[in-house]
Scaffold this motif. Structure first.
Motif, PDB file in Angstrom:
ATOM      1  N   LYS A 123       0.833  -1.209   0.000  1.00  0.00           N
ATOM      2  CA  LYS A 123       0.000   0.000   0.000  1.00  0.00           C
ATOM      3  C   LYS A 123       0.865   1.255   0.000  1.00  0.00           C
ATOM      4  CE  LYS A 123      -3.705   2.206   2.684  1.00  0.00           C
ATOM      5  NZ  LYS A 123      -4.546   2.101   3.921  1.00  0.00           N
ATOM      6  N   ASN A 124       1.938   1.236   0.760  1.00  0.00           N
ATOM      7  CA  ASN A 124       2.827   2.402   0.826  1.00  0.00           C
ATOM      8  C   ASN A 124       3.534   2.627  -0.500  1.00  0.00           C
ATOM      9  OD1 ASN A 124       2.095   2.627   3.519  1.00  0.00           O
ATOM     10  ND2 ASN A 124       3.880   1.493   4.256  1.00  0.00           N
ATOM     11  N   PHE A 125       3.922   1.530  -1.173  1.00  0.00           N
ATOM     12  CA  PHE A 125       4.542   1.656  -2.485  1.00  0.00           C
ATOM     13  C   PHE A 125       3.618   2.384  -3.457  1.00  0.00           C
ATOM     14  CE2 PHE A 125       4.398  -0.111  -6.792  1.00  0.00           C
ATOM     15  CZ  PHE A 125       5.595   0.369  -7.295  1.00  0.00           C
ATOM     16  N   LYS A 126       2.341   2.015  -3.447  1.00  0.00           N
ATOM     17  CA  LYS A 126       1.403   2.587  -4.405  1.00  0.00           C
ATOM     18  C   LYS A 126       1.257   4.089  -4.211  1.00  0.00           C
ATOM     19  CE  LYS A 126      -1.267  -1.663  -5.102  1.00  0.00           C
ATOM     20  NZ  LYS A 126      -2.585  -2.331  -4.892  1.00  0.00           N
ATOM     21  N   VAL A 127       1.379   4.557  -2.980  1.00  0.00           N
ATOM     22  CA  VAL A 127       1.288   5.999  -2.724  1.00  0.00           C
ATOM     23  C   VAL A 127       2.437   6.727  -3.412  1.00  0.00           C
ATOM     24  CG1 VAL A 127       1.411   7.791  -0.956  1.00  0.00           C
ATOM     25  CG2 VAL A 127       0.020   5.751  -0.555  1.00  0.00           C
ATOM     26  N   VAL A 128       3.669   6.262  -3.199  1.00  0.00           N
ATOM     27  CA  VAL A 128       4.820   6.925  -3.815  1.00  0.00           C
ATOM     28  C   VAL A 128       4.756   6.812  -5.336  1.00  0.00           C
ATOM     29  CG1 VAL A 128       7.329   7.091  -3.874  1.00  0.00           C
ATOM     30  CG2 VAL A 128       6.193   6.399  -1.773  1.00  0.00           C
ATOM     31  N   GLN A 129       4.374   5.652  -5.817  1.00  0.00           N
ATOM     32  CA  GLN A 129       4.266   5.441  -7.267  1.00  0.00           C
ATOM     33  C   GLN A 129       3.314   6.455  -7.901  1.00  0.00           C
ATOM     34  OE1 GLN A 129       2.086   1.967  -8.579  1.00  0.00           O
ATOM     35  NE2 GLN A 129       3.666   1.478 -10.092  1.00  0.00           N
ATOM     36  N   SER A 130       2.265   6.821  -7.170  1.00  0.00           N
ATOM     37  CA  SER A 130       1.281   7.770  -7.708  1.00  0.00           C
ATOM     38  C   SER A 130       1.805   9.205  -7.724  1.00  0.00           C
ATOM     39  CB  SER A 130      -0.012   7.708  -6.878  1.00  0.00           C
ATOM     40  OG  SER A 130       0.174   8.303  -5.596  1.00  0.00           O
ATOM     41  N   LEU A 131       2.933   9.447  -7.034  1.00  0.00           N
ATOM     42  CA  LEU A 131       3.449  10.812  -6.883  1.00  0.00           C
ATOM     43  C   LEU A 131       4.600  11.138  -7.822  1.00  0.00           C
ATOM     44  CD1 LEU A 131       3.467  10.991  -2.960  1.00  0.00           C
ATOM     45  CD2 LEU A 131       1.873  12.161  -4.499  1.00  0.00           C
ATOM     46  N   THR A 132       5.131  10.134  -8.529  1.00  0.00           N
ATOM     47  CA  THR A 132       6.319  10.378  -9.350  1.00  0.00           C
ATOM     48  C   THR A 132       6.304   9.523 -10.605  1.00  0.00           C
ATOM     49  OG1 THR A 132       8.749  10.425  -9.331  1.00  0.00           O
ATOM     50  CG2 THR A 132       7.686   8.619  -8.133  1.00  0.00           C
ATOM     51  N   HIS A 133       6.946  10.034 -11.653  1.00  0.00           N
ATOM     52  CA  HIS A 133       7.156   9.256 -12.874  1.00  0.00           C
ATOM     53  C   HIS A 133       8.532   8.602 -12.879  1.00  0.00           C
ATOM     54  CE1 HIS A 133       3.426  10.500 -14.733  1.00  0.00           C
ATOM     55  NE2 HIS A 133       3.712  11.772 -14.474  1.00  0.00           N
ATOM     56  N   GLU A 176       6.561 -13.775  -0.698  1.00  0.00           N
ATOM     57  CA  GLU A 176       5.181 -13.334  -0.908  1.00  0.00           C
ATOM     58  C   GLU A 176       5.107 -11.814  -1.003  1.00  0.00           C
ATOM     59  OE1 GLU A 176       3.098 -15.006   2.398  1.00  0.00           O
ATOM     60  OE2 GLU A 176       3.083 -17.052   1.575  1.00  0.00           O
ATOM     61  N   GLU A 177       5.832 -11.129  -0.140  1.00  0.00           N
ATOM     62  CA  GLU A 177       5.839  -9.662  -0.157  1.00  0.00           C
ATOM     63  C   GLU A 177       6.507  -9.136  -1.423  1.00  0.00           C
ATOM     64  OE1 GLU A 177       5.310  -5.685   1.484  1.00  0.00           O
ATOM     65  OE2 GLU A 177       4.386  -7.634   1.912  1.00  0.00           O
ATOM     66  N   VAL A 178       7.640  -9.716  -1.794  1.00  0.00           N
ATOM     67  CA  VAL A 178       8.370  -9.266  -2.982  1.00  0.00           C
ATOM     68  C   VAL A 178       7.517  -9.441  -4.232  1.00  0.00           C
ATOM     69  CG1 VAL A 178      10.346  -9.755  -4.487  1.00  0.00           C
ATOM     70  CG2 VAL A 178      10.664  -9.644  -2.001  1.00  0.00           C
ATOM     71  N   LEU A 179       6.883 -10.574  -4.369  1.00  0.00           N
ATOM     72  CA  LEU A 179       6.100 -10.847  -5.579  1.00  0.00           C
ATOM     73  C   LEU A 179       4.850  -9.973  -5.636  1.00  0.00           C
ATOM     74  CD1 LEU A 179       6.459 -14.733  -5.877  1.00  0.00           C
ATOM     75  CD2 LEU A 179       7.757 -12.936  -7.035  1.00  0.00           C
ATOM     76  N   GLU A 180       4.245  -9.662  -4.485  1.00  0.00           N
ATOM     77  CA  GLU A 180       3.084  -8.764  -4.511  1.00  0.00           C
ATOM     78  C   GLU A 180       3.514  -7.336  -4.817  1.00  0.00           C
ATOM     79  OE1 GLU A 180      -0.843  -7.494  -1.895  1.00  0.00           O
ATOM     80  OE2 GLU A 180       0.277  -9.303  -1.351  1.00  0.00           O
ATOM     81  N   LEU A 181       4.675  -6.926  -4.311  1.00  0.00           N
ATOM     82  CA  LEU A 181       5.214  -5.617  -4.688  1.00  0.00           C
ATOM     83  C   LEU A 181       5.468  -5.555  -6.194  1.00  0.00           C
ATOM     84  CD1 LEU A 181       7.706  -4.943  -1.755  1.00  0.00           C
ATOM     85  CD2 LEU A 181       5.845  -3.412  -2.452  1.00  0.00           C
ATOM     86  N   ALA A 182       6.047  -6.619  -6.732  1.00  0.00           N
ATOM     87  CA  ALA A 182       6.318  -6.669  -8.169  1.00  0.00           C
ATOM     88  C   ALA A 182       5.027  -6.574  -8.971  1.00  0.00           C
ATOM     89  CB  ALA A 182       7.071  -7.950  -8.512  1.00  0.00           C
ATOM     90  N   GLN A 183       4.007  -7.276  -8.511  1.00  0.00           N
ATOM     91  CA  GLN A 183       2.718  -7.247  -9.197  1.00  0.00           C
ATOM     92  C   GLN A 183       2.120  -5.851  -9.187  1.00  0.00           C
ATOM     93  OE1 GLN A 183      -0.259  -9.851  -7.486  1.00  0.00           O
ATOM     94  NE2 GLN A 183      -1.314 -10.108  -9.428  1.00  0.00           N
ATOM     95  N   ALA A 184       2.400  -5.092  -8.107  1.00  0.00           N
ATOM     96  CA  ALA A 184       1.895  -3.717  -8.009  1.00  0.00           C
ATOM     97  C   ALA A 184       2.690  -2.743  -8.872  1.00  0.00           C
ATOM     98  CB  ALA A 184       1.924  -3.261  -6.554  1.00  0.00           C
ATOM     99  N   GLY A 185       3.812  -3.204  -9.426  1.00  0.00           N
ATOM    100  CA  GLY A 185       4.620  -2.351 -10.296  1.00  0.00           C
ATOM    101  C   GLY A 185       5.980  -1.999  -9.759  1.00  0.00           C
ATOM    102  N   CYS A 186       6.332  -2.470  -8.562  1.00  0.00           N
ATOM    103  CA  CYS A 186       7.639  -2.156  -7.980  1.00  0.00           C
ATOM    104  C   CYS A 186       8.748  -2.810  -8.795  1.00  0.00           C
ATOM    105  CB  CYS A 186       7.704  -2.639  -6.539  1.00  0.00           C
ATOM    106  SG  CYS A 186       9.308  -2.373  -5.753  1.00  0.00           S
ATOM    107  N   ARG A 187       9.739  -2.017  -9.171  1.00  0.00           N
ATOM    108  CA  ARG A 187      10.886  -2.533  -9.920  1.00  0.00           C
ATOM    109  C   ARG A 187      12.216  -2.191  -9.270  1.00  0.00           C
ATOM    110  NH1 ARG A 187       7.443  -5.142 -11.311  1.00  0.00           N
ATOM    111  NH2 ARG A 187       6.823  -5.849 -13.384  1.00  0.00           N
ATOM    112  N   TYR A 188      12.159  -1.697  -8.025  1.00  0.00           N
ATOM    113  CA  TYR A 188      13.402  -1.374  -7.313  1.00  0.00           C
ATOM    114  C   TYR A 188      13.179  -1.621  -5.832  1.00  0.00           C
ATOM    115  CZ  TYR A 188      17.838   1.180  -6.538  1.00  0.00           C
ATOM    116  OH  TYR A 188      19.126   1.543  -6.215  1.00  0.00           O
ATOM    117  N   LEU A 189      13.862  -2.636  -5.317  1.00  0.00           N
ATOM    118  CA  LEU A 189      13.710  -3.058  -3.938  1.00  0.00           C
ATOM    119  C   LEU A 189      15.080  -3.140  -3.285  1.00  0.00           C
ATOM    120  CD1 LEU A 189      11.754  -4.287  -1.721  1.00  0.00           C
ATOM    121  CD2 LEU A 189      12.376  -6.519  -2.664  1.00  0.00           C
TER     122      LEU A 189
END
Length: 371
Positions: A123-133, A176-189
């Motif tokens: 959920k926190n990832f999605k907030v930052v993702q929405s704020l930057t390109h 499980e956390e990494v793969l759900e982050l990836a599914q949400a669009g995270c590409r840098y962990l």
């Protein structure tokens, strides 16, 4: 969202100094004056400002500054079922900075590990993702943080009669956390890991022996744990490890060069980069970088300290990058601060202005070196 892949030539570890307004909001929350939703709204405002600051400086990796956390690892791992934290000073800690009142938390495993259904940082990832390109970077504590400081005796034997079962469950929770982050669009962990760097310190190594562990074998054990934790991630998802020597309120807990861990860590850990602390003599020399496989992981040199506000001379940073390039190809090197600026909510003894100046200096030097 940019397709650029981290780690970047100018990068940063992640945590940022909390603004006074956010610290005040946390006090109000603890006093019952605002709700959890009210606190999150205040966090969102502060995070939006932090994102803009990072973009204005020219950084390509954008974090939330860890503004939702009191502590870089406690807030994440405390959400894992079966983990109970107690504050303890590492037995091998030394130096006048080692204050028992600010001792790090030690994880005790009291039952089978489980991950909350809602995830932890998604959920926190999605907030930052929405704020930057630009590329949103998520930082999480390394899975090793649940083992090193307590060892076998901190893991309930009824829940885990053998260590293989514990490490398998721990890797599953992370996966499980990494793969759900990836599914949400995270590409840098990024995994923040104090333990690999602690294994460079002879006092810490002796402390691990007293826990019944072999400090020469732990780097391989931890490499396997990290590899299992990120297994199945998308090919375009960057995972890095930050090796930290302690950073609470400008403290440190460990010293010693990377020589004793370098060969195993660099060659056995299936990650894309290592953020390495090289801000003072405690970290040793660059020779251990000779073990980095050619064309392998990038090495992010943490040459500017986050513990003090004084700016490192530009020529010194350029000289040290050149020195490191004798052991690792220049194209495999990047530049960052030595650590985050605020591993705990009460950050390091450095002003926000000096923090910004250091990050800007990193961007400018990286542009000079790599273009």
């Amino acid at each position: 969202m940019t397709n650029a892949k981290g780690p970047f030539r100018a990068d940063h570890v992640g945590s940022l100094q909390r603004p006074h307004s956010l610290l005040a909001a946390r006090e109000e929350f603890r006093a019952g004056k605002i709700s959890a939703d009210g606190l999150r709204e205040r966090e969102n405002i502060a995070i939006a400002e932090a994102v803009k600051m990072q973009e204005d400086i020219g950084l390509q990796s954008i974090t939330d500054g860890e503004f939702r956390r009191e502590n870089f690892h406690f807030d994440f791992l405390d959400k894992v079922g079966g983990v109970d934290f107690r504050r303890m000073m590492p037995e091998g800690a030394e130096g006048e900075s080692a204050d028992p009142e600010k001792a790090p938390f030690v994880a005790f495993i009291t039952e089978k590990l489980s991950r909350p259904d809602t995830g932890i940082e998604v959920k926190n990832f999605k907030v930052v993702q929405s704020l930057t390109h630009r590329t949103t970077k998520i930082t999480v504590p390394s899975p090793t943080m649940t083992h090193f400081r307590g060892g076998r005796d901190a893991i309930d034997r009824d829940a885990y009669p053998d260590m293989d079962g514990f490490f398998d469950d721990l890797a599953r929770v992370y996966r499980e956390e990494v793969l759900e982050l990836a599914q949400a669009g995270c590409r840098y962990l990024q995994f923040d890991d104090t333990n690999l760097a602690y294994l460079c310190d002879e006092n810490m190594r002796e402390a691990t022996r007293k826990l019944g562990e072999d400090p020469d074998e732990l780097p391989a054990t931890y490499a396997e744990l990290i590899n299992k934790s990120i297994k199945g991630r998308p090919n375009d998802m960057t995972v890095c490890v930050h090796m930290c020597r302690g950073n609470a309120q400008s403290q440190w807990f460990a010293s010693g060069g990377y020589e004793v861990i370098a060969e195993k860590v660099f060659n056995l850990t299936d990650v894309d980069g290592f953020f390495m602390e090289y801000d003072d003599e405690r970290s040793g020399r660059f020779e251990p970088l000779r073990f980095v496989p050619k064309g392998g992981p990038k090495i992010v040199l943490g040459l500017l300290t986050t513990k003090r506000g004084e700016m490192e001379p530009r020529d010194e940073i350029l000289r040290r990058i050149e020195e490191a390039s004798k052991y690792v190809e220049i194209d495999q090197l990047c530049l960052s601060p030595q650590c985050g600026f605020s591993s705990n909510a009460i950050g390091n003894l450095i002003s926000v202005e000096d923090q910004v100046a250091k990050l800007r200096n990193i961007v400018e030097i990286a542009d000079e070196v790599w273009g």
